[in-house]
Design a protein around this motif. Sequence first.
Motif, PDB file in Angstrom:
ATOM      1  N   PRO A 384     -35.008  -4.403 -69.697  1.00  0.00           N
ATOM      2  CA  PRO A 384     -33.707  -3.698 -69.538  1.00  0.00           C
ATOM      3  C   PRO A 384     -34.044  -2.068 -69.962  1.00  0.00           C
ATOM      4  O   PRO A 384     -34.515  -1.727 -71.060  1.00  0.00           O
ATOM      5  CB  PRO A 384     -32.709  -4.199 -70.386  1.00  0.00           C
ATOM      6  N   GLN A 385     -33.552  -1.268 -68.997  1.00  0.00           N
ATOM      7  CA  GLN A 385     -33.459   0.145 -69.308  1.00  0.00           C
ATOM      8  C   GLN A 385     -31.856   0.621 -69.451  1.00  0.00           C
ATOM      9  O   GLN A 385     -30.910  -0.163 -68.812  1.00  0.00           O
ATOM     10  CB  GLN A 385     -34.143   1.057 -68.181  1.00  0.00           C
ATOM     11  N   ARG A 386     -31.813   1.956 -69.899  1.00  0.00           N
ATOM     12  CA  ARG A 386     -30.530   2.216 -69.963  1.00  0.00           C
ATOM     13  C   ARG A 386     -29.761   2.489 -68.415  1.00  0.00           C
ATOM     14  O   ARG A 386     -28.475   2.098 -68.345  1.00  0.00           O
ATOM     15  CB  ARG A 386     -30.702   3.853 -70.302  1.00  0.00           C
ATOM     16  N   THR A 387     -30.760   2.790 -67.425  1.00  0.00           N
ATOM     17  CA  THR A 387     -29.936   2.490 -66.189  1.00  0.00           C
ATOM     18  C   THR A 387     -29.852   1.339 -65.370  1.00  0.00           C
ATOM     19  O   THR A 387     -29.791   1.146 -64.164  1.00  0.00           O
ATOM     20  CB  THR A 387     -30.780   3.540 -65.169  1.00  0.00           C
ATOM     21  N   SER A 388     -30.357   0.264 -66.109  1.00  0.00           N
ATOM     22  CA  SER A 388     -30.496  -0.954 -65.301  1.00  0.00           C
ATOM     23  C   SER A 388     -29.027  -1.567 -65.055  1.00  0.00           C
ATOM     24  O   SER A 388     -28.206  -1.468 -65.532  1.00  0.00           O
ATOM     25  CB  SER A 388     -31.041  -2.362 -66.288  1.00  0.00           C
ATOM     26  N   ASN A 398     -27.328 -15.406 -67.005  1.00  0.00           N
ATOM     27  CA  ASN A 398     -26.215 -16.397 -66.789  1.00  0.00           C
ATOM     28  C   ASN A 398     -26.938 -17.727 -66.072  1.00  0.00           C
ATOM     29  O   ASN A 398     -26.336 -18.662 -66.213  1.00  0.00           O
ATOM     30  CB  ASN A 398     -25.116 -15.873 -65.844  1.00  0.00           C
ATOM     31  N   SER A 399     -27.981 -17.592 -65.763  1.00  0.00           N
ATOM     32  CA  SER A 399     -28.714 -18.566 -64.995  1.00  0.00           C
ATOM     33  C   SER A 399     -29.786 -19.031 -66.111  1.00  0.00           C
ATOM     34  O   SER A 399     -30.674 -19.822 -65.568  1.00  0.00           O
ATOM     35  CB  SER A 399     -29.324 -18.247 -63.533  1.00  0.00           C
ATOM     36  N   SER A 400     -29.910 -18.779 -67.346  1.00  0.00           N
ATOM     37  CA  SER A 400     -30.936 -19.080 -68.042  1.00  0.00           C
ATOM     38  C   SER A 400     -30.399 -20.019 -69.177  1.00  0.00           C
ATOM     39  O   SER A 400     -29.269 -20.120 -69.819  1.00  0.00           O
ATOM     40  CB  SER A 400     -31.354 -17.625 -68.920  1.00  0.00           C
ATOM     41  N   ASP A 401     -31.539 -20.525 -69.777  1.00  0.00           N
ATOM     42  CA  ASP A 401     -31.025 -21.515 -70.802  1.00  0.00           C
ATOM     43  C   ASP A 401     -31.571 -21.296 -72.185  1.00  0.00           C
ATOM     44  O   ASP A 401     -30.859 -21.436 -73.169  1.00  0.00           O
ATOM     45  CB  ASP A 401     -32.070 -22.872 -70.664  1.00  0.00           C
ATOM     46  N   VAL A 402     -32.567 -20.064 -72.297  1.00  0.00           N
ATOM     47  CA  VAL A 402     -33.040 -19.520 -73.633  1.00  0.00           C
ATOM     48  C   VAL A 402     -33.168 -18.115 -73.347  1.00  0.00           C
ATOM     49  O   VAL A 402     -33.943 -17.558 -72.458  1.00  0.00           O
ATOM     50  CB  VAL A 402     -34.366 -20.183 -73.948  1.00  0.00           C
ATOM     51  N   MET A 403     -32.867 -17.153 -74.301  1.00  0.00           N
ATOM     52  CA  MET A 403     -33.040 -15.904 -74.593  1.00  0.00           C
ATOM     53  C   MET A 403     -33.937 -15.493 -75.791  1.00  0.00           C
ATOM     54  O   MET A 403     -33.421 -16.065 -77.082  1.00  0.00           O
ATOM     55  CB  MET A 403     -31.922 -14.887 -74.239  1.00  0.00           C
ATOM     56  N   ILE A 404     -34.942 -14.732 -75.557  1.00  0.00           N
ATOM     57  CA  ILE A 404     -35.685 -14.565 -76.617  1.00  0.00           C
ATOM     58  C   ILE A 404     -35.837 -12.934 -76.701  1.00  0.00           C
ATOM     59  O   ILE A 404     -36.226 -12.358 -75.631  1.00  0.00           O
ATOM     60  CB  ILE A 404     -37.040 -15.052 -76.690  1.00  0.00           C
ATOM     61  N   GLY A 405     -35.703 -12.289 -78.137  1.00  0.00           N
ATOM     62  CA  GLY A 405     -35.920 -10.994 -78.086  1.00  0.00           C
ATOM     63  C   GLY A 405     -35.974 -10.366 -79.492  1.00  0.00           C
ATOM     64  O   GLY A 405     -35.651 -11.201 -80.524  1.00  0.00           O
ATOM     65  N   VAL A 406     -36.797  -9.291 -79.678  1.00  0.00           N
ATOM     66  CA  VAL A 406     -36.807  -8.611 -80.859  1.00  0.00           C
ATOM     67  C   VAL A 406     -35.409  -8.140 -81.318  1.00  0.00           C
ATOM     68  O   VAL A 406     -35.289  -7.056 -80.515  1.00  0.00           O
ATOM     69  CB  VAL A 406     -38.213  -7.847 -80.977  1.00  0.00           C
ATOM     70  N   HIS A 407     -35.132  -8.008 -82.478  1.00  0.00           N
ATOM     71  CA  HIS A 407     -33.915  -7.348 -82.891  1.00  0.00           C
ATOM     72  C   HIS A 407     -33.695  -5.821 -82.464  1.00  0.00           C
ATOM     73  O   HIS A 407     -34.715  -5.017 -82.745  1.00  0.00           O
ATOM     74  CB  HIS A 407     -33.821  -7.424 -84.422  1.00  0.00           C
ATOM     75  N   GLY A 408     -32.679  -5.614 -81.852  1.00  0.00           N
ATOM     76  CA  GLY A 408     -32.442  -4.288 -81.324  1.00  0.00           C
ATOM     77  C   GLY A 408     -31.083  -4.204 -80.528  1.00  0.00           C
ATOM     78  O   GLY A 408     -30.808  -5.264 -80.098  1.00  0.00           O
ATOM     79  N   ALA A 409     -30.901  -3.155 -80.016  1.00  0.00           N
ATOM     80  CA  ALA A 409     -29.625  -2.720 -78.980  1.00  0.00           C
ATOM     81  C   ALA A 409     -29.561  -3.834 -77.997  1.00  0.00           C
ATOM     82  O   ALA A 409     -28.491  -4.469 -77.718  1.00  0.00           O
ATOM     83  CB  ALA A 409     -29.492  -1.605 -78.758  1.00  0.00           C
ATOM     84  N   ALA A 410     -30.820  -4.195 -77.321  1.00  0.00           N
ATOM     85  CA  ALA A 410     -30.804  -5.054 -76.415  1.00  0.00           C
ATOM     86  C   ALA A 410     -30.381  -6.475 -76.497  1.00  0.00           C
ATOM     87  O   ALA A 410     -29.945  -7.278 -75.596  1.00  0.00           O
ATOM     88  CB  ALA A 410     -32.051  -4.920 -75.473  1.00  0.00           C
ATOM     89  N   MET A 411     -30.276  -6.988 -77.736  1.00  0.00           N
ATOM     90  CA  MET A 411     -29.948  -8.180 -78.082  1.00  0.00           C
ATOM     91  C   MET A 411     -28.373  -8.269 -77.882  1.00  0.00           C
ATOM     92  O   MET A 411     -27.892  -9.506 -77.725  1.00  0.00           O
ATOM     93  CB  MET A 411     -30.188  -8.316 -79.377  1.00  0.00           C
ATOM     94  N   THR A 412     -27.661  -7.145 -77.505  1.00  0.00           N
ATOM     95  CA  THR A 412     -26.180  -7.308 -77.139  1.00  0.00           C
ATOM     96  C   THR A 412     -26.096  -8.055 -75.710  1.00  0.00           C
ATOM     97  O   THR A 412     -25.010  -8.770 -75.539  1.00  0.00           O
ATOM     98  CB  THR A 412     -25.833  -5.656 -76.674  1.00  0.00           C
TER      99      THR A 412
END
Length: 528
Positions: A384-388, A398-412
């Motif tokens: 994700p970019q700021r302009t995405s 919405n069509s996913s079962d699992v989300m993985i990410g490293v702690h940061g604003a994008a976890m929103t």
Amino acid sequence: MVKYQRYNLYNHWKKNKEHVVHDDEESYLRSICGNSGYCNKKPSPKLLYFTVLSLISCSLILAPQILSSNSNFSVFWLGSEPDGNGLCSSVPNGTICCDRSSMRSDICIMKGDVRTHSASSSIFLYRNNGVNDFVSAPSNDENDELEVIQHEKIKPYSRKWETSVMDTIDELNLKVKGKESSIHHRCDVQHNVTAVFFSTGGYTGNLYHEFNDGILPLYITSQHLNKKVVFVILEYHNWWIMKYGDILSQLSDFPAIDFSGDKRIHCFPEAIVGLRIHDELTVNSSLMEGNKTIRDFRELLNQAYWPRIRGLIQEEEGEAQLKTEKSALSPSSDNLIDTIKEKQESKRPKLVIVSRNGSRAINNEDLLVKMAEDIGFVVEVLRPQRTSELAKTYRVLNSSDVMIGVHGAAMTHFLFMKPGSVFIQVIPLGTDWAAETYYGEPAVKFGLRYIGYKILPKESSLYVDYDKYDPVLIDPQSVNDRGWEFTKKIYLDRQTVRLHLGRFRKRLLRVYYYSIAQKKKSLHRQSQ
Ligand SMILES: *[C@@H]1O[C@H](CO)[C@@H](O)[C@H](O)[C@H]1NC(C)=O
Ligand SMILES: *[C@@H]1O[C@H](CO)[C@@H](O)[C@H](O)[C@H]1NC(C)=O
Ligand SMILES: *[C@@H]1O[C@H](CO)[C@@H](O)[C@H](O)[C@H]1NC(C)=O
Ligand SMILES: *[C@@H]1O[C@H](CO)[C@@H](O)[C@H](O)[C@H]1NC(C)=O
Ligand SMILES: *[C@@H]1O[C@H](CO)[C@@H](O)[C@H](O)[C@H]1NC(C)=O
Ligand SMILES: *[C@@H]1O[C@H](CO)[C@@H](O)[C@H](O)[C@H]1NC(C)=O
């Protein structure tokens, strides 16, 4: 009692203050904090005690008779609910009621003949009757020829405890005036619905802040108006209107107004100035009209993004149609293979990696993707970019079962997942508190299966930068205690992650079986 309250508020303040923002744009943060170190100062308990006293105030004009020539009448009381909605629940016509009891935001409600005056950063409330015998104080402001019966100031942004950012927010003057003649006070635009005033300045530009300080509070403050509301925005940005247009049109039937760009006088029967906010990325249903929850907010997102997503689907179907027609002319087995593949994929659980590059990236992301695919997931990597475009991101999550990410604003983005699905947050060294407070706990309230994957020192890039026994590796808390600038410099800006795949695989396997079971359940439900 007071002592207990003070202790609680101090902790509340201190925690939030220290973790100002998990921004990906360092320069942005610097521009707010400056080099003064202002952002790092801890408040003294004494100052805080004073603040508590002055915060818990609500100014009400009860009746014209009890007013003296003194223009301000304030009632102070202690022991009110910090985030309650109670204080200004009924506001008499011709009055302003300000609820300053929350640590997070102030809110003022004006009822009656409300008129904007952006040149003086003011909103006036004119009163008809019973007030003409007041002696007006002389004034040089062209709009102050009438006496001011009540004057409130407010910055409509929901990070009240953070002075550094509040200093950048425009202040509004709310004034009750006696109305001798309405001739001077024309309305350029007469609105027949409530106005909600708020700012899109401050930290807007960072996804966490856009939702936490802006969109969710806007939902909390305005959803009960059933779209019969006009948003009047301070520090208005076109990009923000574009980015959040889908959501805004679910909350309001009217175009938003740029407060300082639009010099016309807008008149309203009522104004709500400032936004209510509950907790991090959440909606507390016991404080909402109609018991609305964060799940209702997600339902609103779903409605907001559906028209755009439907459009995308139709486009794709159109293209697929063309392709089939073409291949009907020159037969090939490609399409057949495509459809078979799609059918199989829809049975496999889908895992999305919300990827960062630069700081807090996963260095062995490729291997993670491969491992997840080997386990049986369909894997998609989102950057994700700021302009995405949010609708597109929503569609994927919405069509996913699992989300993985490293702690940061994008976890929103966990807000875009379906309740019941899984969110794995990778927690780099030194970020435990923030990761749990800002995303872990809210995700649980939202209804996700949440896993906080705390990395071991060996999984951190800091492992090669520091001695094995350095407190940076073995006691991050002690480093964090030294101040926000250390947390930021060491743990947020300079750390990347190399996942221990064996360790991570154990979690992922469990998640896989859970997701399969969930999918079976929902198929079963559908077939019934
Ligand atoms: C409130 O006051 C305004 C002007 O002071 C008046 O026009 C309006 O009709 C009043 N509304 C109600 C509900 O009394
Ligand atoms: C508000 O109602 C008045 C009278 O019914 C009407 O003239 C005016 O156009 C309405 N304003 C808006 C913004 O719809
Ligand atoms: C919701 O707000 C009420 C009243 O302030 C509070 O007692 C309760 O703990 C809150 N609930 C959650 C889940 O935070
Ligand atoms: C909200 O929830 C409370 C407690 O669960 C219940 O008593 C009340 O009737 C609910 N109100 C609405 C409008 O659903
Ligand atoms: C999200 O997914 C659900 C079911 O999985 C679907 O019914 C809904 O239409 C999707 N929402 C959007 C906006 O595409
Ligand atoms: C991150 O990726 C984007 C786009 O892929 C690129 O423009 C940017 O320079 C990258 N940033 C870093 C720090 O590598």
